[in-house]
Design an enzyme around this catalytic site. Structure first.
Site, PDB file in Angstrom:
ATOM      1  N   GLY A  46       0.809  -1.213   0.000  1.00 42.28           N
ATOM      2  CA  GLY A  46       0.000   0.000   0.000  1.00 42.28           C
ATOM      3  C   GLY A  46       0.840   1.261   0.000  1.00 42.28           C
ATOM      4  O   GLY A  46       0.571   2.219  -0.735  1.00 42.28           O
ATOM      5  N   GLU A 103       9.716   4.434   7.206  1.00 41.07           N
ATOM      6  CA  GLU A 103       9.738   2.977   7.342  1.00 41.07           C
ATOM      7  C   GLU A 103      10.593   2.577   8.544  1.00 41.07           C
ATOM      8  O   GLU A 103      11.750   2.991   8.648  1.00 41.07           O
ATOM      9  CB  GLU A 103      10.312   2.353   6.062  1.00 41.07           C
ATOM     10  CG  GLU A 103      10.653   0.893   6.140  1.00 41.07           C
ATOM     11  CD  GLU A 103       9.484   0.007   6.532  1.00 41.07           C
ATOM     12  OE1 GLU A 103       9.618  -0.731   7.528  1.00 41.07           O
ATOM     13  OE2 GLU A 103       8.441   0.060   5.846  1.00 41.07           O
ATOM     14  N   GLY A 144       6.696  -6.280   3.271  1.00 39.64           N
ATOM     15  CA  GLY A 144       6.700  -7.729   3.192  1.00 39.64           C
ATOM     16  C   GLY A 144       7.205  -8.280   1.884  1.00 39.64           C
ATOM     17  O   GLY A 144       7.458  -9.487   1.775  1.00 39.64           O
ATOM     18  N   ALA A 203       6.558 -14.670  -0.694  1.00 41.44           N
ATOM     19  CA  ALA A 203       6.822 -15.690  -1.713  1.00 41.44           C
ATOM     20  C   ALA A 203       6.402 -15.241  -3.101  1.00 41.44           C
ATOM     21  O   ALA A 203       6.309 -16.052  -4.014  1.00 41.44           O
ATOM     22  CB  ALA A 203       6.115 -16.994  -1.346  1.00 41.44           C
ATOM     23  N   VAL A 234       0.960  10.929  15.654  1.00 36.64           N
ATOM     24  CA  VAL A 234       0.390  11.699  14.540  1.00 36.64           C
ATOM     25  C   VAL A 234      -0.772  12.474  15.130  1.00 36.64           C
ATOM     26  O   VAL A 234      -1.715  11.892  15.663  1.00 36.64           O
ATOM     27  CB  VAL A 234      -0.116  10.774  13.400  1.00 36.64           C
ATOM     28  CG1 VAL A 234      -0.746  11.614  12.295  1.00 36.64           C
ATOM     29  CG2 VAL A 234       1.018   9.914  12.855  1.00 36.64           C
ATOM     30  N   HIS A 256      -0.818 -14.044   6.475  1.00 37.11           N
ATOM     31  CA  HIS A 256      -1.796 -13.219   5.764  1.00 37.11           C
ATOM     32  C   HIS A 256      -2.792 -12.613   6.740  1.00 37.11           C
ATOM     33  O   HIS A 256      -3.971 -12.946   6.728  1.00 37.11           O
ATOM     34  CB  HIS A 256      -2.521 -14.061   4.710  1.00 37.11           C
ATOM     35  CG  HIS A 256      -1.611 -14.643   3.682  1.00 37.11           C
ATOM     36  ND1 HIS A 256      -1.852 -15.851   3.056  1.00 37.11           N
ATOM     37  CD2 HIS A 256      -0.430 -14.185   3.178  1.00 37.11           C
ATOM     38  CE1 HIS A 256      -0.860 -16.110   2.216  1.00 37.11           C
ATOM     39  NE2 HIS A 256       0.005 -15.107   2.263  1.00 37.11           N
ATOM     40  N   GLY A 267      -3.047  -3.880   4.121  1.00 35.57           N
ATOM     41  CA  GLY A 267      -3.846  -5.079   4.317  1.00 35.57           C
ATOM     42  C   GLY A 267      -4.952  -4.938   5.337  1.00 35.57           C
ATOM     43  O   GLY A 267      -5.906  -5.729   5.334  1.00 35.57           O
TER      44      GLY A 267
END
Length: 538
Positions: A16, A35, A86, A91, A233, A473, A506
């Site tokens: 994202g 990051e 990620g 994978a 924030v 996930h 996600g």
């Protein structure tokens, strides 16, 4: 008019965050990406996952790698921390989920998904270089053999992956000028099929985000600040809704004691720190008073693709199961249950300690006794093979790991609580009904497949001992909804009750996908950025 350091500050550089940085910089905005993880290159990636300090993520313990394992009461979650998120350790399996997922969950009816998403998926596939696996290995052949033996051979397929394979006829490892972006991207080397994708590709073949979206964003002026953790924030100028923008406070990620804080301001903030990271940060901001009006729906309906991780081991085999790409093939054993063949590179056997002998029985404490009895029986019948099957030594070369995913809906909730073992600070905790830790159909397939191919079935130890499944996930927790009572963000990824605040990762997902979520997160991020006008037109 308030002057800001940046038009947009993006918290996190995963799928994202990287998509957002690329598209916003294209639109003319001044963008910064913050990051908390390290920047990895082909030169500093670990050669195996036994190099724990550079593989696992636990900064307080001095572990500065890119893979975090977090054990909750209901689930163990694996997720990445790095420049590129990620994508460094995933994978690179990039599949489109079945259409029915858009008609489930709280996002159903928020858009004409069937009409809107194909175009965004096409863009995401082009940017991530999605193609069919062209380096099948022994584990893929073994999965096909298993599928045929259990009557589902027709469902076998080679995965769609974000890997550069080069031209037919050229040797693996051949270097090419940028093959994707008309020369704007980095040079690439074709895949060797070494199986090292999830320990970080050291050969330049894996299409990680720092090779595409993030690379192009930086080329267009985006600032990426690694090893920087966002701690606050808050709205500027007493404008509680954020209409004047935000100040963002940060600390060095790996500082232990003297954590000097830095401050930047931005007109807009995009939270893209992964499902777990964004939930954790928003809970801190909501309960700490910085963003108190975030929806009370925060943390609800966290999904895991209803996963289970199983496998089959072949002690002493002459076939090297580690060769190929990390996930090279898959099958469907029924309309709800999808299995992919997973591998780690030769010598990367650290996570083999999470596996034990395949065990049936009902979830709960009685399953421990079934496991002990099963182990005893195996060692009695086949002492040498049974002992080798549970040793980490040569595990990656001898094992086919099964990633099992289901589209059946199920979820848990995250809350912000003080754990009994550390009452001095709050942390994320899981609540609600347990998600499945035992998928009978998958266990039955594994048992039959092992018998048909001469292997020994495997379960994960967390399922047996703690009744806890394992997943890479984690999805949801800040899902889309029509109102603040039904979600944290609206259909354009805007945080309810605030202006200039977005969630794009996600955590926005509102249904179990039944496939690896990275491509869907990328496509939804493309959609979210399509609603933001060019700076010149804003």
């Amino acid at each position: 008019m308030t002057q800001h350091d940046y038009d947009y500050v993006i918290v996190g550089s995963g799928f994202g965050g990287s998509v957002s940085a690329c598209r916003l910089s294209e639109k003319g905005y001044k963008v910064a990406v913050l990051e908390q993880g390290r920047r990895w290159t082909q030169d500093n990636l670990p050669r195996s996952n036994w190099r724990i300090r550079d593989y696992l993520w636990r900064p307080f313990l001095g572990l500065r790698g890119f893979l975090s394992l977090r054990l909750f009461r209901h689930v163990m979650i694996l997720h990445g921390n790095a420049v590129g998120g990620g994508s460094i350790t995933y994978a690179q399996t990039l599949l489109v989920p079945p259409q029915k997922v858009w008609h489930n969950g709280n996002w159903a009816g928020l858009d004409d998904w069937d009409a809107q998403m194909p175009g965004h998926y096409a863009t995401a596939q082009r940017m991530l270089g999605v193609t069919e696996n062209r380096r099948p290995g022994p584990a893929d052949a073994r999965l096909k053999q298993m599928a045929d033996a259990t009557g589902v051979g027709d469902s076998f397929y080679y995965t769609r992956v974000g890997v550069f394979f080069g031209k037919d006829g050229d040797a693996p490892g051949t270097e090419y000028p940028d093959p994707y972006f008309d020369g704007e991207g980095p040079t690439r080397k074709s895949c060797l099929g070494c199986g090292g994708c999830m320990v970080g590709c050291r050969h330049g073949a894996k299409n990680t985000l720092d090779q595409n979206y993030l690379y192009l964003a930086e080329k267009r002026g985006t600032t990426v600040q690694a090893e920087t953790r966002v701690v606050d924030v808050r709205p500027l100028n007493d404008k509680a809704d954020g209409s004047d923008g935000y100040e963002i406070l940060t600390e060095p990620t790996f500082a232990r004691f003297f954590r000097k804080r830095s401050r930047v301001t931005a007109r807009n903030v995009v939270f893209a720190a992964s499902s777990l990271g964004t939930q954790e940060l928003l809970f801190k901001l909501k309960t700490g008073g910085s963003l108190p009006n975030i929806s009370d729906d925060l943390g609800r309906r966290v999904r895991t693709n209803a996963e289970s991780i199983l496998g089959v081991r072949y002690p002493g085999t002459g076939d090297d199961m580690s060769k190929g790409v990390a996930i090279g093939s898959g099958i469907y054993i029924d309309e709800h249950t999808h299995i992919e063949a997973v591998r780690y590179p030769e010598g990367s056997n650290l996570l083999a300690g999470l596996f034990t002998i395949l065990t049936g029985g009902r979830p709960g404490f009685t399953r421990v006794f079934v496991w002990l009895w099963t182990m005893f029986g195996l060692l009695l019948r086949h002492p040498l093979r049974g002992f080798k099957a549970i040793l980490p030594y040569r595990a990656s070369s001898e094992s086919v790991i099964f990633l099992v995913m289901q589209t059946l809906d199920g979820h848990l909730d995250m809350r912000w609580t003080r754990p009994w073992y550390w009452p001095f600070a709050k942390t994320l905790s899981t609540h609600g009904k347990r998600i499945p830790t035992f998928i009978p159909e998958a266990n039955a397939f594994t048992e039959k497949a092992a018998k048909a191919t001469g292997g020994i079935g495997l379960s994960t130890i967390t399922e047996i001992l703690f009744n806890v499944p394992m997943t890479a996930h984690c999805m949801g927790g800040c899902a889309m909804g029509a109102t603040p009572e039904q979600g944290v963000i609206d259909a354009q990824n805007r945080v309810f009750n605030y202006r200039n605040l977005y969630v794009v990762d996600g955590s926005m997902l509102a249904a179990n996908l039944g496939v690896n979520p990275s491509l869907t997160i990328t496509a939804l991020a493309e959609r979210a950025m399509s609603f933001i006008p060019d700076k010149a037109a804003a």
